[in-house]
Design a protein around this motif. Structure first.
Motif, mmCIF file in Angstrom:
data_model
loop_
_atom_site.group_PDB
_atom_site.id
_atom_site.type_symbol
_atom_site.label_atom_id
_atom_site.label_comp_id
_atom_site.label_asym_id
_atom_site.label_seq_id
_atom_site.Cartn_x
_atom_site.Cartn_y
_atom_site.Cartn_z
ATOM 1 N N PHE A 52 0.759 -1.091 0.076
ATOM 2 C CA PHE A 52 -0.152 0.012 0.133
ATOM 3 C C PHE A 52 0.838 1.453 -0.094
ATOM 4 O O PHE A 52 0.606 2.184 -0.419
ATOM 5 C CB PHE A 52 -0.905 0.093 1.266
ATOM 6 N N ASN A 73 -2.225 -6.507 -5.583
ATOM 7 C CA ASN A 73 -3.032 -7.331 -5.959
ATOM 8 C C ASN A 73 -2.362 -8.265 -6.531
ATOM 9 O O ASN A 73 -2.800 -9.392 -6.919
ATOM 10 C CB ASN A 73 -4.134 -6.883 -6.853
ATOM 11 N N PHE A 81 -7.753 -6.681 8.782
ATOM 12 C CA PHE A 81 -7.985 -4.965 9.159
ATOM 13 C C PHE A 81 -8.499 -4.725 10.485
ATOM 14 O O PHE A 81 -9.467 -5.578 10.859
ATOM 15 C CB PHE A 81 -8.554 -4.276 7.817
ATOM 16 N N PHE A 87 -16.990 -6.649 2.872
ATOM 17 C CA PHE A 87 -17.567 -5.846 1.698
ATOM 18 C C PHE A 87 -19.239 -6.015 2.271
ATOM 19 O O PHE A 87 -19.940 -7.000 2.379
ATOM 20 C CB PHE A 87 -17.630 -6.387 0.458
ATOM 21 N N VAL A 102 -12.136 -13.504 -7.920
ATOM 22 C CA VAL A 102 -11.138 -12.653 -8.796
ATOM 23 C C VAL A 102 -9.932 -13.484 -9.501
ATOM 24 O O VAL A 102 -9.604 -13.092 -10.510
ATOM 25 C CB VAL A 102 -10.608 -11.533 -7.726
ATOM 26 N N GLU B 165 -8.508 -1.421 -0.053
ATOM 27 C CA GLU B 165 -7.202 -2.310 0.138
ATOM 28 C C GLU B 165 -7.456 -3.582 0.274
ATOM 29 O O GLU B 165 -6.851 -4.476 -0.113
ATOM 30 C CB GLU B 165 -6.567 -1.668 1.436
ATOM 31 N N ALA B 166 -8.734 -3.708 0.997
ATOM 32 C CA ALA B 166 -9.063 -5.260 1.223
ATOM 33 C C ALA B 166 -9.202 -5.989 0.028
ATOM 34 O O ALA B 166 -8.845 -7.143 -0.288
ATOM 35 C CB ALA B 166 -10.399 -5.342 2.051
ATOM 36 N N ALA B 167 -9.853 -5.080 -1.097
ATOM 37 C CA ALA B 167 -9.972 -5.939 -2.376
ATOM 38 C C ALA B 167 -8.687 -6.085 -3.079
ATOM 39 O O ALA B 167 -8.317 -6.995 -3.566
ATOM 40 C CB ALA B 167 -10.977 -4.987 -3.091
ATOM 41 N N GLU B 168 -7.797 -5.098 -3.041
ATOM 42 C CA GLU B 168 -6.469 -5.057 -3.529
ATOM 43 C C GLU B 168 -5.662 -6.464 -3.187
ATOM 44 O O GLU B 168 -5.012 -7.142 -3.897
ATOM 45 C CB GLU B 168 -5.683 -3.947 -3.395
ATOM 46 N N VAL B 169 -6.009 -6.464 -1.716
ATOM 47 C CA VAL B 169 -5.149 -7.711 -1.264
ATOM 48 C C VAL B 169 -5.571 -8.823 -1.662
ATOM 49 O O VAL B 169 -4.746 -9.964 -1.934
ATOM 50 C CB VAL B 169 -5.283 -7.589 0.501
ATOM 51 N N LEU B 170 -6.868 -8.936 -1.860
ATOM 52 C CA LEU B 170 -7.317 -10.300 -2.528
ATOM 53 C C LEU B 170 -7.438 -10.384 -3.756
ATOM 54 O O LEU B 170 -8.007 -11.235 -4.476
ATOM 55 C CB LEU B 170 -8.868 -10.182 -2.021
ATOM 56 N N GLY B 171 -6.447 -9.539 -4.631
ATOM 57 C CA GLY B 171 -6.051 -9.643 -6.148
ATOM 58 C C GLY B 171 -6.920 -9.081 -6.992
ATOM 59 O O GLY B 171 -6.628 -9.178 -8.269
ATOM 60 N N ALA B 172 -7.956 -8.170 -6.522
ATOM 61 C CA ALA B 172 -8.671 -7.358 -7.369
ATOM 62 C C ALA B 172 -8.139 -6.333 -8.022
ATOM 63 O O ALA B 172 -7.019 -5.495 -7.207
ATOM 64 C CB ALA B 172 -9.798 -6.703 -6.877
#
Lengths: 352, 267
Positions: A52, A73, A81, A87, A102, B165-172
């Motif tokens: 990040f 990603n 977190f 979500f 994904v 960030e949560a979605a990025e970590v999961l590869g999105a």
């Protein structure tokens, strides 16, 4: 070669340095905790490992591969977190399956993996619920399952327990540790809670103002703090200042009372003043004994805390706290009473 | 004491409500008087039977829908990006989106006509389709304050950064994050922006009239200038449409607030 290598990591924001030259190797399957007060740089390092934040200098390697400039990603990491970050528009099962979808995993496999994760966190019946229908502890378990579903190389936990109440915090941290052991996943846990850090980790990294104060096992960090900061941040500690008598025999004077330490006083000279530390639980009431340290003091305060009783006593130029286990048959000293305190020579720490 | 203060509140509400309701009731009552000596919905029958009404109303609905789609595609990524990466720019972006409220529509449309007239470099007013395009652009501009405000509020209500960030970590990637995570979570905000936009576009007169497009606004004006009872009927219809839009915002807003995380029980 270590599984996760962090070398010379540095991060500056404007003209402020958040992380100075951080260096650490983490073995495969190891559980490492970054411990420190807010603003010590622990979260910044974690965020650089996650991708990040990009480091101002330094290298991060996963399993020998340089990932310093790889987008988040593509790093194959799992992260939990503090605010759960589930979500809100997806059910528990959809949340857990998000990363798998994904990654284009076939639907059947996604379903079975999600079921597997749900039973792992013991929420098998709640797959169809939405996050807002769950308690905080349940949400964080879902977040953990979601982070683990993709079989990440590294699991990052950013103060995952801070938003929960005390009881859940303890049970969930045990659960996290058990899962981590079972899956053998390399983990970095960030917290400002020293008890959490000591109870959960293989190794603890104590950070202050962007610098490493000490890296060691929980018992090393607790029992043998290297610096005054570690000593005062990890656990409660009595800090005294003493005048070095004879460095070779470990003689040190506090006020007019002489003490001996078995720890080497590197670089100390006779007549110098050094910081000394003694854990409250190392001190007992006892008459002076050969081979042990003893101090006479006046009791100032007696606090009954349930399982333990914390007593504060004053001696020349210092105040010492000590803990004794609660025993209904024991007679506790009264305020104003003179007492003799004893502790072993190993328990007298000399700080850098 | 308490009774008295409540009485005062009721009087205030009654005065406020009558300020709105009396003209509305009067208009409605008047619209029912087309047939002499009796109340009837004759004016409404005439309005709904008018092919011009159907054509202009249909045209405006199509325009409104396109405006909403374009507006959403423009505003959601912008507001998202500003919130995530350029929070310092927010005051500037807010200022820009508020400009259409400050600059009269007539000024904007004259600007358009100067820049895009048929003898200019970009002769958008040269053909009907191109003018429609220009009209949509102007509608998007006009609805920007409402659209941006409601979407920005929606984005502030969710933790955009952590969810991203949560979605990025999961590869999105970016697109997946926008479509799967951000859009669904600001749906309520998008819908309220959309209904406001709809209400604005349906009644808009200046742009459509000066660009010469057969929209509902100019039709309202035309009927208003030439008929007696039908304009009242149209005014009531227009009110009903607006109110339906507002009502739908309320409905969606309520559903969403029932789903807030706060509604769940802690631990």
């Amino acid at each position: 070669m270590a599984f996760l290598e962090i070398s010379n990591l540095k991060k500056t924001f404007g003209n402020q340095t958040a992380v100075h030259d951080f260096q650490m190797n983490i073995e495969r399957g190891e559980f490492v905790t970054f411990l420190g007060p807010s603003g010590c740089g622990k979260t910044t390092i974690l965020r650089m490992v996650a991708g990040f934040e990009s480091p101002s200098a330094g290298v991060i390697r996963f399993d020998g591969r340089d990932v310093t400039h790889l987008p988040t990603n593509q790093r194959n990491i799992g992260m939990v977190f503090q605010s759960y970050a589930l979500f809100p528009n997806m059910t528990v099962a959809e949340n857990i399956g998000f990363g798998l979808k994904v990654a284009n995993m076939p639907q059947e496999q996604v379903r079975s993996r999600v079921d597997e994760m749900l039973s792992l966190i013991k929420l098998a019946a709640l797959g169809g619920r939405y996050p807002w229908q769950l308690s905080g502890g349940q949400q964080q378990r879902v977040a953990l399952a979601r982070a683990l579903a993709n079989k990440p190389q590294v699991l990052l936990l950013d103060e995952p327990l801070s938003a929960l109440d005390a009881k859940i915090r303890v049970s969930l941290r045990e659960e996290i540790r058990a899962l981590q052991r079972e899956l053998g996943i390399t983990s970095i846990f960030v917290t400002h809670d020293q008890e959490e850090a000591l109870s959960i980790s293989d190794r603890v990294v104590v950070l202050n103002e962007g610098r490493v104060e000490q890296i060691g096992t929980p018992s090393e960090v607790y029992n043998f703090p290297r610096t005054r900061f570690v000593a005062s941040f990890v656990g409660t500690l009595n800090l005294l200042s003493g005048v070095v008598g004879d460095p070779s025999t470990g003689q040190i004077a506090v006020g007019n009372q002489n003490l001996v330490t078995t720890h080497p006083m590197t670089g100390a000279m006779a007549g110098q003043t050094r910081a000394l530390a003694i854990r409250p639980e190392a001190i007992v009431f006892e008459p002076p004994q050969p081979g042990r340290n003893s101090l006479t003091a006046t009791v100032e305060e007696v606090n009954f805390l349930g399982a333990i009783v914390r007593i504060r006593a004053r001696l020349e130029g210092a105040v010492i706290s000590l803990d004794v286990f609660n025993d209904p048959n024991q007679v506790l000293p009264q305020r104003g009473e003179n007492v003799t305190l004893g502790f072993s020579r190993e328990n007298l720490l000399v700080l850098e | 004491m308490k009774h008295q203060s409540r009485l005062g509140a009721w009087i205030a509400i009654a005065v406020g409500a009558s300020y709105f309701l009396i003209p509305l009731i009067a208009t409605f009552e008047f619209s029912l008087r087309m047939k002499r000596g009796e109340y009837s919905f004759e004016a409404y029958r005439v309005v709904f039977g008018d092919p011009q009404f159907q054509a202009t109303f249909g045209y405006s609905i199509v325009m409104a829908v396109i405006t909403i789609v374009v507006g959403v595609l423009l505003v959601v990524p912008t507001a998202y990006w500003v919130q995530l990466r350029l929070p310092k720019l927010r005051p500037l972006v807010e200022f820009i989106t508020l400009l259409p409220l400050v600059i009269p529509a007539i000024v904007i449309v004259f600007g358009y006509l100067r820049i895009y007239n048929s003898s200019s470099l970009i002769p958008l007013t040269g053909s009907e389709r191109a003018t429609d395009f220009l009209l949509i652009c102007s509608y998007v501009t006009l609805s920007l304050p409402y659209m941006y405000r409601s979407i920005d509020t929606g984005l502030r209500a969710i933790d955009v950064r952590t969810l991203t960030e949560a979605a990025e970590v999961l590869g999105a990637g970016r697109t997946t994050i926008l479509l799967k995570v951000i859009f669904p979570n600001v749906m309520t905000a998008i819908l309220s922006g959309a209904f406001l936009t709809f209400a604005v576009v349906i009644g808009e007169f200046t742009m459509a009239s000066l660009l010469g497009r057969p929209a509902f606004g100019p039709y309202l004006q035309l009927v208003g200038a030439n008929r007696a009872y039908e304009p009242s009927a149209l005014a009531v219809i227009a009110f009903l449409i607006t109110w339906a839009s507002m009502g739908l915002i309320q409905v969606f807003g309520r559903n969403a607030s029932a789903r807030r995380p706060g509604a769940g029980k802690e631990s």
